[in-house]
Design an enzyme around this catalytic site. Structure first.
Site, mmCIF file in Angstrom:
data_model
loop_
_atom_site.group_PDB
_atom_site.id
_atom_site.type_symbol
_atom_site.label_atom_id
_atom_site.label_comp_id
_atom_site.label_asym_id
_atom_site.label_seq_id
_atom_site.Cartn_x
_atom_site.Cartn_y
_atom_site.Cartn_z
ATOM 1 N N SER A 155 0.841 -1.202 0.000
ATOM 2 C CA SER A 155 0.000 0.000 0.000
ATOM 3 C C SER A 155 0.874 1.249 0.000
ATOM 4 O O SER A 155 1.625 1.495 0.947
ATOM 5 C CB SER A 155 -0.896 0.011 1.243
ATOM 6 O OG SER A 155 -1.402 1.316 1.429
ATOM 7 N N HIS A 210 -1.142 -1.377 -4.275
ATOM 8 C CA HIS A 210 -2.393 -1.080 -3.581
ATOM 9 C C HIS A 210 -2.508 0.428 -3.383
ATOM 10 O O HIS A 210 -1.636 1.049 -2.769
ATOM 11 C CB HIS A 210 -2.407 -1.797 -2.225
ATOM 12 C CG HIS A 210 -3.715 -1.697 -1.493
ATOM 13 N ND1 HIS A 210 -4.787 -2.523 -1.761
ATOM 14 C CD2 HIS A 210 -4.115 -0.871 -0.496
ATOM 15 C CE1 HIS A 210 -5.794 -2.207 -0.953
ATOM 16 N NE2 HIS A 210 -5.414 -1.202 -0.182
ATOM 17 N N ASP A 253 -4.856 3.438 -1.958
ATOM 18 C CA ASP A 253 -5.963 3.756 -1.049
ATOM 19 C C ASP A 253 -6.533 5.132 -1.362
ATOM 20 O O ASP A 253 -5.861 6.142 -1.188
ATOM 21 C CB ASP A 253 -5.470 3.734 0.398
ATOM 22 C CG ASP A 253 -5.148 2.324 0.862
ATOM 23 O OD1 ASP A 253 -6.054 1.473 0.830
ATOM 24 O OD2 ASP A 253 -3.988 2.076 1.242
ATOM 25 N N MET A 263 -9.316 7.810 -0.369
ATOM 26 C CA MET A 263 -10.201 8.178 0.753
ATOM 27 C C MET A 263 -10.781 9.566 0.507
ATOM 28 O O MET A 263 -10.077 10.461 0.034
ATOM 29 C CB MET A 263 -9.416 8.183 2.062
ATOM 30 C CG MET A 263 -8.673 6.892 2.351
ATOM 31 S SD MET A 263 -7.947 6.893 3.996
ATOM 32 C CE MET A 263 -6.937 5.418 3.902
ATOM 33 N N HIS A 288 -8.288 0.639 -3.963
ATOM 34 C CA HIS A 288 -9.192 0.426 -2.832
ATOM 35 C C HIS A 288 -9.934 1.730 -2.554
ATOM 36 O O HIS A 288 -9.366 2.669 -1.999
ATOM 37 C CB HIS A 288 -8.347 -0.012 -1.614
ATOM 38 C CG HIS A 288 -9.125 -0.215 -0.355
ATOM 39 N ND1 HIS A 288 -8.510 -0.346 0.886
ATOM 40 C CD2 HIS A 288 -10.465 -0.308 -0.111
ATOM 41 C CE1 HIS A 288 -9.425 -0.517 1.810
ATOM 42 N NE2 HIS A 288 -10.625 -0.494 1.246
ATOM 43 N N MET A 291 -12.296 3.994 -0.647
ATOM 44 C CA MET A 291 -12.984 4.240 0.628
ATOM 45 C C MET A 291 -13.726 5.563 0.471
ATOM 46 O O MET A 291 -13.371 6.578 1.051
ATOM 47 C CB MET A 291 -11.965 4.273 1.774
ATOM 48 C CG MET A 291 -11.454 2.876 2.118
ATOM 49 S SD MET A 291 -9.887 2.878 3.011
ATOM 50 C CE MET A 291 -8.765 2.975 1.607
ATOM 51 N N MET A 343 -11.218 -6.248 5.690
ATOM 52 C CA MET A 343 -10.386 -5.282 6.415
ATOM 53 C C MET A 343 -9.982 -5.873 7.765
ATOM 54 O O MET A 343 -10.824 -6.377 8.508
ATOM 55 C CB MET A 343 -11.143 -3.971 6.650
ATOM 56 C CG MET A 343 -11.396 -3.131 5.413
ATOM 57 S SD MET A 343 -9.914 -2.667 4.494
ATOM 58 C CE MET A 343 -9.003 -1.714 5.720
ATOM 59 N N PHE A 387 -6.659 4.709 8.038
ATOM 60 C CA PHE A 387 -5.275 5.060 8.352
ATOM 61 C C PHE A 387 -4.367 3.834 8.248
ATOM 62 O O PHE A 387 -4.797 2.718 8.539
ATOM 63 C CB PHE A 387 -5.176 5.632 9.775
ATOM 64 C CG PHE A 387 -6.013 6.866 9.948
ATOM 65 C CD1 PHE A 387 -5.496 8.119 9.618
ATOM 66 C CD2 PHE A 387 -7.323 6.779 10.387
ATOM 67 C CE1 PHE A 387 -6.275 9.268 9.731
ATOM 68 C CE2 PHE A 387 -8.117 7.923 10.511
ATOM 69 C CZ PHE A 387 -7.588 9.164 10.190
ATOM 70 N N GLY A 388 -3.114 4.088 7.873
ATOM 71 C CA GLY A 388 -2.110 3.037 7.908
ATOM 72 C C GLY A 388 -1.542 2.912 9.313
ATOM 73 O O GLY A 388 -1.847 3.713 10.191
ATOM 74 N N ASP A 444 -6.172 -6.556 4.601
ATOM 75 C CA ASP A 444 -5.587 -5.216 4.542
ATOM 76 C C ASP A 444 -5.641 -4.584 5.929
ATOM 77 O O ASP A 444 -6.715 -4.399 6.488
ATOM 78 C CB ASP A 444 -6.394 -4.384 3.532
ATOM 79 C CG ASP A 444 -5.874 -2.975 3.342
ATOM 80 O OD1 ASP A 444 -4.805 -2.634 3.871
ATOM 81 O OD2 ASP A 444 -6.563 -2.195 2.639
ATOM 82 N N GLY A 445 -4.457 -4.284 6.454
ATOM 83 C CA GLY A 445 -4.360 -3.608 7.746
ATOM 84 C C GLY A 445 -3.550 -4.406 8.744
ATOM 85 O O GLY A 445 -3.920 -5.526 9.112
ATOM 86 N N GLY A 446 -2.385 -3.863 9.109
ATOM 87 C CA GLY A 446 -1.574 -4.508 10.139
ATOM 88 C C GLY A 446 -0.902 -5.792 9.711
ATOM 89 O O GLY A 446 -0.499 -6.613 10.552
ATOM 90 N N GLY A 453 1.317 -1.952 4.046
ATOM 91 C CA GLY A 453 1.811 -0.592 3.854
ATOM 92 C C GLY A 453 3.066 -0.355 4.648
ATOM 93 O O GLY A 453 4.196 -0.428 4.120
ATOM 94 N N SER A 454 2.903 -0.124 5.946
ATOM 95 C CA SER A 454 4.040 0.196 6.817
ATOM 96 C C SER A 454 5.120 -0.880 6.741
ATOM 97 O O SER A 454 6.305 -0.566 6.671
ATOM 98 C CB SER A 454 3.598 0.305 8.275
ATOM 99 O OG SER A 454 2.374 0.967 8.361
HETATM 100 C C1 DX5 Z 1 -6.324 1.484 5.590
HETATM 101 C C2 DX5 Z 1 -5.845 1.119 4.226
HETATM 102 C C3 DX5 Z 1 -4.676 0.228 4.201
HETATM 103 C C4 DX5 Z 1 -3.422 0.757 4.855
HETATM 104 C C5 DX5 Z 1 -2.656 -0.424 5.412
HETATM 105 O O1 DX5 Z 1 -7.562 2.061 5.493
HETATM 106 O O2 DX5 Z 1 -6.860 0.466 3.505
HETATM 107 O O3 DX5 Z 1 -4.374 -0.197 2.872
HETATM 108 O O4 DX5 Z 1 -2.594 1.470 3.984
HETATM 109 O O5 DX5 Z 1 -1.578 0.044 6.112
HETATM 110 P P1 DX5 Z 1 -0.727 -0.880 7.114
HETATM 111 O O6 DX5 Z 1 -0.221 -2.025 6.314
HETATM 112 O O7 DX5 Z 1 0.342 0.055 7.583
HETATM 113 O O8 DX5 Z 1 -1.664 -1.311 8.202
HETATM 114 ZN ZN ZN Z 2 -6.338 -0.420 1.551
#
Ligand code: DX5
Ligand code: ZN
Length: 215
Positions: A6, A31, A33, A35, A64, A66, A135, A141-142, A173-175, A195-196
């Site tokens: 991401s 990926h 995002d 928003m 993605h 949102m 999710m 947020f990442g 997706d997420g964490g 992402g991170s």
């Molecule tokens: C959150 C996004 C994710 C986010 C994931 O709403 O959809 O794609 O970037 O970030 P990490 O991998 O850092 O949790």
């Molecule tokens: Zn995402």
């Protein structure tokens, strides 16, 4: 297993270089995002930025959305170069129309579920989807913590897809990192967003390989 880093966690002032860097590091998808500050309490980027990136990489764009009432903008994301468009089932009453709009543009359609939305919500649409995104954090947020309690949802969707004989992908997706990834894959996920974990890694190639080998 597909790895979809991401770019939300990347340096937006060098977006093209960041995308090229994950391509070199072995990513399968990018990926992206999107928003709108309404569906989620954050604003990121839109179709014009995606269009600028399109010529910089051969990787497919995994977009993605949102955003509220995503159907309004499918045409824009299609012309910007999206390959997969994922929208939130909670963001529209016209789920079927939105899927049709995506497919009309020759793009792979996917539905995403927020943590409080049950697996069964997506069952009426499963046969028409390329992918379901579960999710594993609240969208917006990442850098948030992985929610292990989403794993029964991943499993329920995988079981239903198998029961119907569908060749369908499940994205998480997420964490996602080297410690959480195996829980997701063991329960049936086969597209991993990170992402991170990828963008903050010293060695992005190594990070992507770790995700792939744990999965
Ligand atoms: C959150 C996004 C994710 C986010 C994931 O709403 O959809 O794609 O970037 O970030 P990490 O991998 O850092 O949790
Ligand atoms: Zn995402």
């Amino acid at each position: 297993m597909l790895i979809s880093p991401s770019i939300l966690a990347s340096d937006f002032s060098h977006l093209a270089d960041e995308v090229i860097s994950i391509e070199k590091a072995g990513a399968d998808l990018v990926h992206i995002d999107v928003m709108d500050g309404m569906f989620v309490p954050n604003i990121t980027l839109g179709a014009p930025v995606i269009k600028c990136l399109r010529g910089k990489t051969a990787l497919p764009f995994d977009v993605h959305l949102m955003i509220e009432e995503p159907k309004r903008y499918i045409g824009d994301f299609a012309s910007a170069g999206a390959d997969i468009i994922t929208f939130h089932i909670e963001a529209t009453d016209d789920v079927r129309g939105t899927i049709e709009e995506i497919k009309k543009h020759g793009i792979k359609a996917a539905i995403s579920l927020k943590p409080k939305t049950p697996a069964e919500a997506v069952f009426p649409y499963l046969d028409d989807l390329y992918m379901v995104l579960v999710m594993t954090v609240e969208p917006g947020f990442g850098g948030q913590s992985f929610m292990p309690d989403m794993m029964p949802k991943v499993r329920a969707i995988r079981e239903e897809a198998v029961r119907r004989g569908l060749d369908m992908r499940i994205q998480v997706d997420g964490g996602i990192d080297d410690k959480t990834v195996s829980q997701a894959t063991e329960n049936g996920a086969d597209v991993l967003v990170a992402g991170s974990y990828v963008f903050r890694a010293q060695d992005r190639k190594d990070a992507i390989e770790k995700l792939r080998s744990h999965g």
